[in-house]
Design a protein around this motif. Structure first.
Motif, PDB file in Angstrom:
ATOM      1  N   UNK A   1       0.837  -1.214   0.000  1.00  0.00           N
ATOM      2  CA  UNK A   1       0.000   0.000   0.000  1.00  0.00           C
ATOM      3  C   UNK A   1       0.867   1.257   0.000  1.00  0.00           C
ATOM      4  N   UNK A   2       0.254   2.323  -0.458  1.00  0.00           N
ATOM      5  CA  UNK A   2       1.005   3.574  -0.479  1.00  0.00           C
ATOM      6  C   UNK A   2       1.182   4.054   0.955  1.00  0.00           C
ATOM      7  N   UNK A   3       2.412   4.269   1.326  1.00  0.00           N
ATOM      8  CA  UNK A   3       2.732   4.613   2.702  1.00  0.00           C
ATOM      9  C   UNK A   3       2.627   6.105   2.974  1.00  0.00           C
ATOM     10  N   UNK A   4       2.756   6.856   1.908  1.00  0.00           N
ATOM     11  CA  UNK A   4       2.904   8.300   2.111  1.00  0.00           C
ATOM     12  C   UNK A   4       1.540   8.991   2.083  1.00  0.00           C
ATOM     13  N   UNK A   5       1.223   9.694   3.132  1.00  0.00           N
ATOM     14  CA  UNK A   5      -0.020  10.460   3.104  1.00  0.00           C
ATOM     15  C   UNK A   5       0.085  11.598   2.108  1.00  0.00           C
ATOM     16  N   UNK A   6      -1.033  12.076   1.663  1.00  0.00           N
ATOM     17  CA  UNK A   6      -1.024  13.091   0.604  1.00  0.00           C
ATOM     18  C   UNK A   6      -0.481  14.428   1.131  1.00  0.00           C
ATOM     19  N   UNK A   7      -0.030  15.244   0.171  1.00  0.00           N
ATOM     20  CA  UNK A   7       0.497  16.573   0.525  1.00  0.00           C
ATOM     21  C   UNK A   7      -0.582  17.450   1.141  1.00  0.00           C
ATOM     22  N   UNK A   8      -1.825  17.127   0.758  1.00  0.00           N
ATOM     23  CA  UNK A   8      -2.952  17.907   1.271  1.00  0.00           C
ATOM     24  C   UNK A   8      -2.946  17.921   2.800  1.00  0.00           C
ATOM     25  N   UNK A   9      -2.574  16.760   3.374  1.00  0.00           N
ATOM     26  CA  UNK A   9      -2.538  16.641   4.835  1.00  0.00           C
ATOM     27  C   UNK A   9      -1.559  17.647   5.425  1.00  0.00           C
ATOM     28  N   UNK A  10      -0.364  17.715   4.836  1.00  0.00           N
ATOM     29  CA  UNK A  10       0.646  18.659   5.331  1.00  0.00           C
ATOM     30  C   UNK A  10       0.164  20.089   5.184  1.00  0.00           C
ATOM     31  N   UNK A  11      -0.418  20.404   4.027  1.00  0.00           N
ATOM     32  CA  UNK A  11      -0.900  21.776   3.794  1.00  0.00           C
ATOM     33  C   UNK A  11      -1.974  22.144   4.819  1.00  0.00           C
ATOM     34  N   UNK A  12      -2.874  21.185   5.044  1.00  0.00           N
ATOM     35  CA  UNK A  12      -3.957  21.434   5.999  1.00  0.00           C
ATOM     36  C   UNK A  12      -3.414  21.722   7.387  1.00  0.00           C
ATOM     37  N   UNK A  13      -2.421  20.906   7.770  1.00  0.00           N
ATOM     38  CA  UNK A  13      -1.883  21.105   9.121  1.00  0.00           C
ATOM     39  C   UNK A  13      -1.149  22.437   9.228  1.00  0.00           C
ATOM     40  N   UNK A  14      -0.420  22.802   8.170  1.00  0.00           N
ATOM     41  CA  UNK A  14       0.313  24.083   8.176  1.00  0.00           C
ATOM     42  C   UNK A  14      -0.679  25.238   8.403  1.00  0.00           C
ATOM     43  N   UNK A  15      -1.797  25.176   7.701  1.00  0.00           N
ATOM     44  CA  UNK A  15      -2.815  26.234   7.827  1.00  0.00           C
ATOM     45  C   UNK A  15      -3.373  26.264   9.255  1.00  0.00           C
ATOM     46  N   UNK A  16      -3.697  25.069   9.763  1.00  0.00           N
ATOM     47  CA  UNK A  16      -4.274  24.981  11.107  1.00  0.00           C
ATOM     48  C   UNK A  16      -3.278  25.488  12.151  1.00  0.00           C
ATOM     49  N   UNK A  17      -1.998  25.165  11.923  1.00  0.00           N
ATOM     50  CA  UNK A  17      -0.955  25.585  12.868  1.00  0.00           C
ATOM     51  C   UNK A  17      -0.817  27.109  12.850  1.00  0.00           C
ATOM     52  N   UNK A  18      -0.848  27.681  11.634  1.00  0.00           N
ATOM     53  CA  UNK A  18      -0.751  29.141  11.510  1.00  0.00           C
ATOM     54  C   UNK A  18      -1.916  29.809  12.233  1.00  0.00           C
ATOM     55  N   UNK A  19      -3.116  29.237  12.061  1.00  0.00           N
ATOM     56  CA  UNK A  19      -4.323  29.743  12.746  1.00  0.00           C
ATOM     57  C   UNK A  19      -4.139  29.706  14.255  1.00  0.00           C
ATOM     58  N   UNK A  20      -3.660  28.553  14.689  1.00  0.00           N
ATOM     59  CA  UNK A  20      -3.471  28.339  16.139  1.00  0.00           C
ATOM     60  C   UNK A  20      -2.485  29.363  16.699  1.00  0.00           C
ATOM     61  N   UNK A  21      -1.400  29.595  15.936  1.00  0.00           N
ATOM     62  CA  UNK A  21      -0.367  30.525  16.364  1.00  0.00           C
ATOM     63  C   UNK A  21      -0.926  31.941  16.451  1.00  0.00           C
ATOM     64  N   UNK A  22      -1.707  32.317  15.426  1.00  0.00           N
ATOM     65  CA  UNK A  22      -2.294  33.669  15.409  1.00  0.00           C
ATOM     66  C   UNK A  22      -3.204  33.854  16.612  1.00  0.00           C
ATOM     67  N   UNK A  23      -4.073  32.875  16.848  1.00  0.00           N
ATOM     68  CA  UNK A  23      -5.003  32.968  17.978  1.00  0.00           C
ATOM     69  C   UNK A  23      -4.252  33.076  19.293  1.00  0.00           C
ATOM     70  N   UNK A  24      -3.166  32.305  19.378  1.00  0.00           N
ATOM     71  CA  UNK A  24      -2.376  32.284  20.617  1.00  0.00           C
ATOM     72  C   UNK A  24      -1.775  33.655  20.879  1.00  0.00           C
ATOM     73  N   UNK A  25      -1.244  34.299  19.810  1.00  0.00           N
ATOM     74  CA  UNK A  25      -0.621  35.613  19.989  1.00  0.00           C
ATOM     75  C   UNK A  25      -1.661  36.659  20.302  1.00  0.00           C
ATOM     76  N   UNK A  26      -2.845  36.510  19.703  1.00  0.00           N
ATOM     77  CA  UNK A  26      -3.914  37.478  19.983  1.00  0.00           C
ATOM     78  C   UNK A  26      -4.346  37.388  21.428  1.00  0.00           C
TER      79      UNK A  26
END
Lengths: 202, 266
Positions: B57-82
């Protein structure tokens, strides 16, 4: 006489041990407010966690959601991480909880072989013949039919290349208990697999 | 090594957790015991097949997963600083929740202040109310005492009642009792005292009329003089009153002459 081949089963474990101090440093930095460093931890471990979730659920789409959720929980509950423990077992525990929540919410048992998306079905060219292909599908289904706890311990011991003591640390039980669980899980897998083989033959 | 032990060691062997000596023992047993050998072969196959599930089976998760997490992390960081730069109200709210001891102290202080303030207000208010009530009770009592004392057998008690009546003000019952005493009390001194007490109310129509009526019955010139003084005052008798007195034979002739002369001079 059958030849019992043994494998280290911890190919990535050695590499992991080298990385662990760094994981710890990153995670402590995250705790101290540099949450951006979780990005590095994600890069490093998300494939592992994804595979664990994929093996547990058998669903690619669900697994991506679960990985996302596991890492978001790692951010949200970053203060529950104890600096004297390893990062990866803690992350695995979060992933386990996320998977359990998924099973509770979705009521029905993890999806069976029929539900597997095409992308994850075995590549026919990699298999010798149709019979082997069918056997792989049946084994996958047998694995998904195991109760969550047994599937989990089997996945951790067979696919995650972990030692007994690591699994014990992760599951929060003794090494003896892990041995018993793996033994029982293998026996049940064998029985289930046999039944599925009989069904497909008849 | 027996079969049970071999069964236990089989999993350890697959996991790579066997020592050299144990593995040699296990291999020896599996070679000698057909049943265990077959079972070990089956388990080993299953173990390897299980491993091959991953290979296929394909072992590698899609790039979409990484992109999604990057966005969520950026959101989290912004909220934290606010949220890490709190506004005054948040700072205040934070202080409020962070110091339970202060909260408790402040609440207790407010409670005590409230209780004291409330008690002070209430006591002042209730004191005034109580005083008013007491005053009203005393007045009622003195009226009752006056009215009943005016009917007492002893003349000295009736005299005391007249002096009491001055305390109870212009109550109708007291005035009526006084008028009654002024008219019909057998003791001249009591009648005099009663007339004296009524002098202050002589401008009231009913009191004046009653006093004038008394003159027709009153035989004592002293009381007659007291009544005439109370009724006439500085203004003298009114028209018709002197004529009425002249017709009433009881009033002393000297008094009538005096008031006639006074009326003429006025």
């Amino acid at each position: 006489m059958p030849v019992i081949t043994t494998e280290d089963g911890n190919g990535s474990g050695g590499e992991q041990r080298v990385n662990q101090p760094e994981d710890l440093e990153l995670m402590i930095a995250v705790q101290q407010g540099e949450v951006g460093k979780m990005g590095t931890l994600f890069e490093r471990h998300h494939a592992r966690i994804y595979n664990f979730c994929h093996r547990m659920t058998g669903s690619q789409a669900a697994s991506e959601d679960l990985v996302q959720e596991a890492f978001m929980r790692a951010l949200k509950y970053r203060q529950t991480f104890r600096g004297d423990a390893d990062f990866l077992p803690w992350l695995y525990r979060l992933a386990r909880n996320v998977c359990n929540d998924y099973f509770e919410k979705n009521q029905r048992f993890p999806i069976t072989g029929e539900d597997l998306p095409e992308g994850v079905s075995p590549d026919p060219s990699a298999l010798d013949n149709a019979q082997q292909k069918e056997q792989v599908c049946l084994l996958r289904e047998a694995l998904l039919r195991l109760p969550v706890e047994r599937r989990e311990v089997l996945i951790l011991s067979r696919f995650e290349y972990r030692h007994y003591d690591e699994i014990a640390q992760l599951l929060g039980c003794s090494v003896g208990a892990v041995k018993v669980r793996v033994h029982r899980a293998m026996n049940q897998l064998r029985e289930t697999y046999r039944e599925l083989l009989k069904e497909s033959e008849s | 090594m027996n079969c049970e032990k071999a069964d236990k060691l089989l999993m350890d062997s697959l996991m790579g957790a066997l020592g050299a000596e144990e593995r040699r023992d296990l291999d020896e047993h599996l070679a000698s015991c057909e049943r265990c050998g077959e079972e070990a072969a089956e388990m080993e196959t299953l173990w390897h097949e299980l491993g091959r599930l991953d290979d296929s089976r394909s072992e590698v998760p899609s790039d979409r997963l990484t992109r999604r997490f990057r966005l969520a992390l950026a959101d989290f960081e912004t909220n934290l600083h606010e949220t890490s730069r709190p506004r005054f109200s948040e700072w205040w709210a934070g202080l409020w929740t962070a110091r339970p001891a202060w909260q408790a102290a402040f609440s207790a202080a407010v409670l005590v202040m409230g209780v004291l303030l409330g008690a002070g207000l209430n006591s002042r208010q209730s004191l005034n109310e109580e005083l008013d009530e007491l005053r009203a009770e005393i007045e009622t009592m003195s009226r009752a005492v006056t009215v009943s004392l005016l009917k007492h057998q002893s003349a000295s008690e009736r005299l005391r009642a007249v002096s009491w009546s001055r305390m109870s003000g212009g109550d109708d019952k007291v005035l009526a009792a006084l008028l009654d005493s002024a008219r019909s009390d057998p003791n001249v001194n009591v009648r005099l005292a009663a007339v004296d007490a009524l002098a202050g109310y002589a401008d009231q129509g009913s009191v004046r009329a009653s006093l004038m009526d008394n003159l027709e019955l009153e035989k004592s010139p002293l009381v007659q003089l007291a009544v005439l003084e109370a009724v006439a005052g500085d203004e003298g008798l009114r028209n018709g009153e002197l004529q009425r007195l002249k017709e009433a034979s009881e009033v002393d002739q000297t008094l009538l002459d005096y008031y006639a002369a006074q009326a003429e001079s006025l």
